[in-house]
Motif scaffolding. Structure first.
Motif, short mmCIF file in Angstrom:
data_model
loop_
_atom_site.label_atom_id
_atom_site.label_comp_id
_atom_site.label_asym_id
_atom_site.label_seq_id
_atom_site.Cartn_x
_atom_site.Cartn_y
_atom_site.Cartn_z
N LEU A 12 0.52 -1.59 -0.01
CA LEU A 12 0.01 0.16 -0.17
C LEU A 12 0.88 1.21 -0.20
O LEU A 12 1.54 1.28 1.12
CB LEU A 12 -1.11 0.06 1.09
N ALA A 13 0.80 2.39 -0.82
CA ALA A 13 1.52 2.85 -0.82
C ALA A 13 1.23 4.48 -1.09
O ALA A 13 -0.16 4.46 -1.40
CB ALA A 13 2.52 3.08 -2.09
N GLN A 14 1.70 5.35 -0.52
CA GLN A 14 0.61 6.57 -0.43
C GLN A 14 1.30 7.66 -1.62
O GLN A 14 2.45 8.01 -1.82
CB GLN A 14 1.04 7.42 1.33
N LEU A 15 0.98 8.62 -2.10
CA LEU A 15 1.40 9.25 -3.36
C LEU A 15 1.22 10.92 -3.06
O LEU A 15 0.26 11.18 -2.05
CB LEU A 15 0.62 9.21 -4.84
N PHE A 16 1.63 11.42 -3.06
CA PHE A 16 1.80 13.16 -2.85
C PHE A 16 2.02 14.00 -3.99
O PHE A 16 3.42 13.68 -4.90
CB PHE A 16 2.90 14.35 -1.76
#
Length: 845
Positions: A12-16
């Motif tokens: 699970l990745a978080q993108l900014f």
């Protein structure tokens, strides 16, 4: 194939993403098709999200494109698709696309509006021309029929009802001058129109009509309409007013017509000139409209694809969160670990394309969520994975039965469908589909059944190959046998003449079998033996039990791989070991006896107890002395006692030890963290961890792992005991019922062989029995009937039956030994998949 055994490792990745570059970054991720975004605004209404106005603009573009597509298809203009892949336009390019489509729509609508008006004027002129050409005929009829004579009622039954009391049947001739009304009416309205005129005028109106020879064109729909020119002769302004209203009510068009022939000729000439001018204008308008639509058709597919992609991008952006400064979008997505480099590259391309100076950031997250299941499939493995997914999508990283289904599914099908002739036909059909797969892939609307078969063409191919193999083992080809190696049987006491005169005979291994095995498959001599079914039933029944026990045991061993991978060591000791012992103590022993009897026992060995009686005596005569006729080998009594004891011990082993162990560990150590090796590790965080999630997933293989007693802090021994009892009973009874279920392999194989033999002897053999001219004619008809029945019954119906039974054996008997099937599919944000499933683009791509 190795990657098919377990699903890809997910994170699970978080993108900014900066607001200016978010659109371009999502566009590049959609082209990559390896990211599954999570909706971070599940409680927000769709109309209250940030990019709802952009979505509405895309909806408006889609409406305009549907209008253009409808107009192009109405003109039968081919829609050209030059390039299969068009990238989504940037936000600044969307304005140009909106302006161009708005201009095209306005232009087409204006052209349509003027074209309809011109065609309406042309229709009026054609109708007026018809009135002028028929007026002389109407006047002649009016002179020949005296106006003071009553007309016949259109409906004779209503005549007496429409005459008022005291009114004479003949109308009173008026001294006022006669007038007339001329016009055109739809042919379908004519009978009602004529009846209303007669009733309203009470017979004082003279009505005549002539049907127009050429059908007219409706200006709006373009459909052909049939009309009639009419003229009503009457007296008095009051009656004329009433007749005019009736014409309006029936949508009849009234045209002025002079009673002077010279005036009518001049008007007719003027109308002719106006019609010619109007037709030339209409032709020029249609040519201009056609040119505009041809130009639009060249870019229509590009515009539709770009609009679909834009809309998908904005729908995805609506799933993101916005930070407090309103300058950054935050997204969460599932993605394969091995694709992280490609995702980083896509984000960099998107940032560069948008011209932003702030790079996009990707961080791997800690989460409590179960990752999706993702396999890298191709056109060969996708069909087999679909068979497994129809039962249930694999839980994340558990053993995937699709890897083994590639071989076991077509093999078990072939065991039930064993005929090399039928298998060859199935193989050739699948090979034809594969060789023409590009043509069939581009074809549309081939039918649901054909599309299903085409999607599983590689499954059908392997089923045909294995059916050829098992057919050779059974020595069965269209119910006939190959005599390649001769026969291993000898007939020392029987003359050749006797064998020639008798088509069938009893095979006695005590007399005719020398003990030499046949080189490959079944000896063809069994084809003519009276006791053929007795031999084949025993042979195929034992094979079914062997295949069933081996596959079930293999499924149990796959559960061992799952327990080792997920570090569930207690399941190995409390479930796997007793399951293997229980299954082998009963049915593994039966398989061993089958092989022992095949290898050691011959026709001259005494005694030869039946295996079914031997297995029953294991329990009925437990620890008792067996009769000599019931003993197959030395030491059988001791082995029977030991195996029954082991099987009985395994039941409380599976039932009690695991719940008691979990209860003991819960009391001794309390609630322990639950982890899994590799990929996701589930733990419980303390208050000092500064995390809000109760459980988190560490994507780190070096994290210390241990086992959890339960996902809940409250340990309910009663629930654990009930669940374990259900699993124990299901496994113990399932071993018996599942082994019996595998006998369907024998039953369907027998049914297929017998049906094939019936079709041969009852259909084709009849045509072969005749000779001469009659035989040559009859063989053609019987062969057609035999071929049709073979395809319809043996290939289609029997093939479908064997397919469904093989499906059940994999789902119920095999997969329930190790397969959870509680996951969900990784459905990434992919433009390619979206366009393939879009209905609007189905007939243009």
């Amino acid at each position: 194939m190795v990657s098919l055994f377990r699903s890809e490792e997910m994170t699970l990745a978080q993108l900014f993403l900066q607001s200016d570059s978010a659109y371009a970054c999502v566009r590049e991720l959609g082209e990559l098709g390896k990211v599954l975004f999570r909706d971070l605004n599940p409680d927000v209404n769709a109309f209250q999200r940030k990019f709802v106005s952009e979505v509405r603009r895309c909806d408006e573009l889609e409406r305009k494109l549907r209008f253009l597509k409808h107009e192009i298809e109405k003109e039968s203009i081919p829609i050209i698709n030059i390039e299969p892949n068009y990238s989504a336009p940037l936000p600044r390019e969307m304005i140009d696309l909106e302006a161009r489509l708005d201009h095209l729509e306005t232009d087409i609508r204006e052209i349509n509006k003027h074209q309809i008006a011109l065609k309406k004027n042309l229709l009026d002129l054609i109708e007026f021309k018809a009135i002028l050409s028929k007026a002389n005929h109407f006047f002649i009829e009016a002179e020949d029929a005296p106006f003071n004579q009553p007309q016949e009622v259109p409906d004779d039954g209503m005549a007496s009802l429409l005459i008022e009391d005291g009114m004479p049947e003949k109308s009173i001739q008026s001294s006022r001058p006669m007038s007339f009304i001329s016009g055109v009416i739809n042919r379908d309205h004519l009978p009602s129109f004529e009846r209303v005129i007669w009733r309203t005028s009470r017979g004082n109106a003279f009505f005549r009509y002539i049907e127009l020879e050429t059908p007219l064109e409706d200006p709006k729909t373009g459909e052909s309409i049939y009309k009639c020119a009419f003229m009503i002769f009457l007296q008095g302004n009051h009656l004329r007013s009433r007749m005019t209203k009736i014409c309006e009510g029936f949508s009849a068009t009234i045209y002025p017509c002079s009673d002077d022939a010279e005036v009518r000729r001049d008007a007719f000439a003027q109308v002719e000139v106006r019609i010619q001018d109007l037709r030339s204008v209409i032709n020029e308008t249609e040519d201009h409209r056609h040119r505009v639509l041809i130009t639009a058709s060249k870019d229509l597919v590009m515009w539709m694809i770009q609009t679909k992609k834009m809309k998908a991008i904005y729908h995805t952006l609506n799933m993101f969160n916005v930070d407090i400064t309103q300058k950054c979008l935050i997204a969460e997505c599932w993605c394969p670990v091995q694709e992280l480099d490609n995702i980083q590259s896509a984000l960099k391309r998107g940032t560069d394309l948008s011209g932003s100076s702030v790079p996009s950031i990707l961080n791997r997250m800690i989460t409590k969520l179960e990752p999706p299941t993702y396999y890298q499939l191709n056109k060969f493995t996708s069909a087999f994975q679909g068979i497994v997914d129809a039962y249930g999508v694999a839980t994340y990283r558990e053993a995937n039965p699709a890897l083994f289904t590639v071989i076991t599914f077509p093999f078990l099908f072939a065991v039930m469908f064993g005929d090399c002739g039928h298998g060859l036909l199935m193989f050739l059909f699948a090979l034809w589909l594969i060789l023409n797969e590009k043509r069939f892939s581009r074809a549309r609307n081939m039918g649901e059944i054909f599309n299903t078969i085409f999607g599983g063409r590689y499954v059908v191919l392997l089923m045909g190959i294995f059916a050829i193999y098992t057919g050779l083992i059974y020595n069965d080809c269209f119910s006939l046998s190959f005599n390649i190696f001769g026969t291993a049987w000898t007939f020392p006491n029987v003359s050749d003449g006797y064998l020639y005169d008798h088509a069938t005979y009893q095979l006695d291994p005590n007399v005719s079998f020398p003990g030499r095995p046949y080189p490959f498959g079944i000896d063809p001599i069994w084809q003519t033996a009276i006791n053929k079914l007795t031999f084949l039933n025993s042979y195929k029944m034992k094979l079914s039990v062997i295949f069933g026990v081996v596959q079930m045991l293999f499924g149990v061993f796959l559960s061992l791989f799952n327990n080792i991978y997920f570090k569930k060591y207690s399941n190995i000791f409390f479930e796997f070991i007793p399951q293997v012992l229980f299954l082998n103590a009963l049915f593994g022993y039966l398989v061993a006896l089958i092989f022992y009897k095949w290898i050691v026992v011959n026709v001259r060995t005494e005694p030869q107890p039946r295996l079914l009686i031997l297995m029953i005596n294991m329990f009925i005569k437990f620890a008792q002395k067996l009769e000599p006729s019931e003993i197959l080998y030395h030491g059988q009594e001791t082995v029977n006692v030991v195996l029954v004891v082991i099987a009985v011990i395994c039941v409380p082993w599976m039932l009690l030890l695991k719940p008691l162990y979990l209860r003991w560990r819960h009391k001794r150590r309390g609630y322990m963290p639950k982890t899994r090796k590799g990929g996701n590790v589930y733990v419980q965080l303390s208050d000092e961890d500064n995390m809000n999630d109760e459980y988190t997933t560490y994507h780190n293989e070096e994290v210390e792992v241990s086992e959890s007693a339960n996902d809940d802090e409250e340990f309910d021994f009663g629930n654990v005991m009930v669940l374990q009892a259900i699993h124990t009973i299901e496994f113990c009874l399932g071993c018996i019922s599942n082994t019996a279920s595998y006998l369907r392999l024998w039953a369907l194989s027998l049914a297929h062989a017998e049906l094939s033999e019936v079709l041969w002897h009852m259909v084709l053999h009849i045509g072969l029995s005749f000779k001469g001219y009659v035989g040559s004619i009859l063989i053609f008809g019987t062969f057609c009937g035999w071929a049709g029945l073979t395809i319809a019954i043996l290939l289609v119906m029997e093939g479908l039956s064997a397919f469904l039974h093989a499906l059940r054996l994999h789902w119920v008997e095999f997969q329930n030994k190790f397969y959870g099937g509680e996951g969900y599919t990784f459905d990434p944000f992919s433009f390619e998949k979206m366009l393939q499933e879009d209905e609007d683009l189905e007939d243009v791509l």
